[in-house]
Design a protein around this motif. Structure first.
Motif, PDB file in Angstrom:
ATOM      1  N   GLN A   1       0.844  -1.198   0.000  1.00 46.83           N
ATOM      2  CA  GLN A   1       0.000   0.000   0.000  1.00 46.83           C
ATOM      3  C   GLN A   1       0.876   1.243   0.000  1.00 46.83           C
ATOM      4  O   GLN A   1       0.587   2.218  -0.707  1.00 46.83           O
TER       5      GLN A   1
ATOM      6  N   HIS B   1      -1.763  12.783   5.761  1.00 44.20           N
ATOM      7  CA  HIS B   1      -2.878  12.075   5.163  1.00 44.20           C
ATOM      8  C   HIS B   1      -4.047  12.157   6.137  1.00 44.20           C
ATOM      9  O   HIS B   1      -3.904  12.743   7.215  1.00 44.20           O
TER      10      HIS B   1
ATOM     11  N   TYR C   1       0.122   4.296  -2.302  1.00 49.61           N
ATOM     12  CA  TYR C   1      -0.482   5.433  -1.611  1.00 49.61           C
ATOM     13  C   TYR C   1       0.552   6.481  -1.195  1.00 49.61           C
ATOM     14  O   TYR C   1       0.243   7.656  -1.092  1.00 49.61           O
TER      15      TYR C   1
END
Length: 764
Positions: A397, A454, A401
């Protein structure tokens, strides 16, 4: 809760001294109905009883609601009296519902679709059922559908679910309904079906897919279904539009009714293979895992897989203790779920298809705010190889991301909860020497995940203020405390890899929790961006998941969250005596202020065992020379907040986290700091636990008792030598040997001396 505890105390008291059945396998001790339905005003666990294999993609189980929601997150509620059908994916023990994919339901007579009534999911084909005609064990489930007189059995492999339906003799109208519209509540998380398809390939074969968005965004589920008998007729529907014997249908509310001739052969079986990638991969998954039709052999294989995994820890105790223990251990191995196909393909976080090399496997369903505390430390102990696959999956991920998972479902992050707790999972595994992890790559991932902002993680704010101001970032106190721990973890890995500047930087940030300690209120308290304390401040008032400084708890429950520096927290509190007195108040105060958060349950004073922020607190007395109080409260929790009923957990099991607390604590120790490699000693419940370690070593914990009142440690020996430390290390366990407790009915002087307290390795 009070009535429930009294009932539990009675249940436990009569079970002491029960005969221990040494001839039972671990699977035979598992009761999949534990934690499947609340009683009175309790939470239950949100577990399900259906068929799955360890960490499998398929979790095949009955749904008892038309649209499962928060209180029936797994799709099943023991208190319900109807079954809607059997779907192939679900979450285990979570506080929110998702998955609930590809529902099959056998029926007789006319369904609502055939009668051209409203084809709303669940209306017209559900069945009454009774628990008297329902049973389950790991990898197997059986129920009689009373409305139709059909016996339904379920089993599974990793990626394939298998059904066996026995219709009543003489039934001239036998069907199987396929419902692609059935899902978790479409009123939650913006859930909607984007597209789906049902395609009739041949008289025994159906292919299709569903694309749905909800808590997990834009999930693609492809399937192949093979029936053991040919389909006589097919009815397809998209909402209110109904079609007969069409070869294919596309739409957003699809259902099908398949007719079968059961006059001469009353048994119809179905195999349902899933893939997140393609129908072709679903076909390969079926060929690789269940190529034939021997249902009983699939059950035996599933049971064998579970016995192999559950047998990694062998325990001795009362029947009740073994039932709760092995069911808890079972619940720790339902998720994370494998998300790569048999050929190594997986759907990457950027929605492209990638293929793994060698024996790699890709996993998802990472409930990290919960599971980093005890479930992942348990995996490093008994599943080190699988832990490496979990971590490599998390790092994938990061590749797409730019940061590690927060709460990942079906390969996508839903950003539920706070903190960046893939970091302690990765750091802990590397510190423990789990093989197969690229340490430099892992460090890059944990470092950048602590620098790149984030959702719920504005690191520019973190660096500017040294805390989270509540008027900029909600849940500010909880985030400040949890970020401080995550930063300590980054610093620890930086130190291991010789990155001194990074170690210094993140070690400094790990002390940011101090900036929200108010010496006047003596709590961690929210500030605004001007540095002003936000008032009025009520340490008893609860927050939920936004709009308040505390997450699913209050200031009392979050006061203890400095797991990386308990000594500093003791000093902030005013020393050993003040810290112990505050713990005493925490465990005895029943004061309330406003409504409690829905996740707060399992109370001992302000302690709420039903939610994770409290889980380590009972062990903190060891840090101030009062280990007998840790023993008292740990023993109480083990004996009174877990049982073998449908309401067997004090809160949501959260993908095995509540179960992991029990596993560790019943053996006698718990990872207060889950990335330290240190286990703090509590009060062992079991007479003996043998941990079978990779490489052939075994670590045995013995705690023989004359009666259930012997909860206090009198003395300890490690490998035959006197042992007075109130903790053991991961390396102590890996080396193998025996930890033996002498227990008694009264507190002793064991573990009181300051030099016996848990210690952390200094970062600088």
């Amino acid at each position: 809760m009070k009535n429930k505890l009294l009932a539990l105390i009675f249940t436990i008291s009569i079970s002491i001294g029960a005969t221990v059945h040494a001839d039972k396998t671990p699977v035979e001790w598992v009761n999949p109905f534990i934690g499947t339905g609340a009683v009175a005003n309790s939470l239950s666990g949100n577990n399900y009883p259906g068929a799955t294999v360890p960490f499998g993609m398929v979790q095949l189980s009955p749904d008892t609601r038309v649209a499962p929601d928060w209180a029936q997150a797994s799709g099943y509620d023991y208190n319900d009296r109807q079954i809607i059908g059997f779907s192939h994916t679900r979450l285990s023990g979570t506080g929110a519902s998702d998955f609930i994919d590809i529902l099959l339901m056998p029926t007789t007579g006319k369904t609502c679709i055939e009668a051209q009534e409203s084809p709303r999911s669940g209306t017209g084909y559900q069945s009454a059922f009774s628990h008297d005609r329902e049973s389950a064990s790991p990898g197997y489930y059986k129920v009689t559908l009373d409305s139709y007189g059909i016996d339904a059995e379920l089993t599974a492999s990793a990626r394939v679910g298998m059904h066996r339906y026995r219709y009543p003799q003489g039934a001239d109208s036998s069907h199987i309904v396929l419902d692609l519209d059935h899902s978790a509540n479409k009123g939650s998380w913006g859930r909607r079906i984007i597209n789906s398809q049902i395609r009739i390939v041949d008289p025994c074969t159906v292919d299709g897919y569903r694309i749905i968005t909800g808590w997990a965004k834009l999930r693609k589920i492809y399937f192949r279904i093979r029936f053991s008998q040919p389909i006589r007729n097919v009815l397809l529907a998209d909402g209110s539009r109904i079609y007969h014997n069409m070869p294919v249908i596309n739409g957003t509310a699809l259902k099908a009714v398949f007719d079968f001739d059961t006059r001469h052969n009353t048994t119809v079986m179905a195999k349902v293979a899933l893939s997140p990638v393609s129908i072709e991969n679903a076909i390969q998954n079926m060929s690789a895992e269940i190529p034939g039709w021997d249902f009983d052999d699939v059950v035996r294989q599933a049971s064998g897989m579970w016995n192999a995994e559950l047998g990694k820890i062998q325990v001795q105790g009362t029947d009740l203790q073994k039932e709760i223990f092995y069911t808890a251990l079972y619940h720790t191995m339902i998720q994370p779920n494998i998300m790569s196909d048999a050929n190594g393909d997986y759907m990457a976080a950027d929605y492209t298809v990638r293929r793994l090399s060698g024996n790699d496997k890709h996993y998802s369903t990472f409930s990290l705010w919960d599971t980093y505390r005890a479930a992942h430390p348990l995996y490093t102990l008994i599943h080190p190889d699988r832990s490496a696959h979990f971590i490599k999956s998390m790092i994938r991920q990061y590749d797409y991301y730019g940061y590690l998972p927060v709460w990942q479902l079906w390969g996508q992050d839903n950003y539920c909860m706070i903190g960046n707790h893939a970091i302690p999972v990765i750091v802990d595994a590397i510190q423990k020497g789990i093989p197969g992890i690229d340490m430099e790559k892992a460090y890059e991932a944990v470092r950048k995940s602590s620098l790149i902002s984030h959702p719920n993680s504005p690191f520019d704010v973190w660096d500017k203020y040294g805390y989270m101001p509540e008027n900029i970032q909600s849940q500010s106190v909880s985030i400040t405390l949890e970020f401080s721990f995550d930063d300590w973890c980054v610093a620890r890995l930086a130190k291991k890899l010789g990155k001194e500047d990074d170690c210094r930087y993140f070690a400094g940030r790990s002390e940011n929790y101090r900036n929200l300690f108010n010496p006047e209120t003596r709590f961690f308290q929210p500030k605004d961006d001007k540095g002003n304390w936000i008032t009025p401040f009520d340490p008893y008032k609860y927050g939920a998941n936004g709009g308040y400084p505390f997450t699913e708890g209050n200031a009392w429950q979050y006061f203890w969250y400095v797991p990386h520096n308990i000594k500093s927290l003791v000093r902030l509190t005013g020393g050993d005596k003040a810290f112990a007195e505050k713990l005493d108040h925490f465990f005895t105060s029943t004061h309330t202020s406003g409504e409690k958060n829905d996740n707060a349950s399992g109370f001992i004073g302000q302690y709420a065992h039903g939610n994770e922020p409290s889980h380590h607190v009972a062990y903190l007395y060891n840090y101030v020379g009062q280990p007998w109080k840790t023993q008292q409260y740990v023993s109480y929790i083990l004996n009174n907040l877990y049982d073998n009923t449908s309401a067997g957990y004090a809160g949501n099991d959260d993908c095995g986290e509540m179960s992991s607390w029990y596993i560790f604590s019943a053996m006698g120790f718990y990872p207060v700091n889950p990335a330290s490699g240190i286990y703090v000693i509590g009060s062992p419940l079991l007479e003996q636990a043998d941990i079978h370690l990779p490489g052939g070593n075994s670590f045995t914990v013995k705690a023989p008792k004359k009666n259930d009142k012997e909860i206090y440690i009198q003395s300890v020996r490690l490998n035959g030598k006197k042992y007075d430390k109130t903790y053991i290390t991961h390396q102590d366990i890996l080396q193998g040997g025996t930890l033996e407790f002498k227990m008694g009915v009264k507190p002793s002087s064991w573990g009181k001396k300051p030099e016996m307290r848990p210690v952390e390795e200094p970062l600088m």
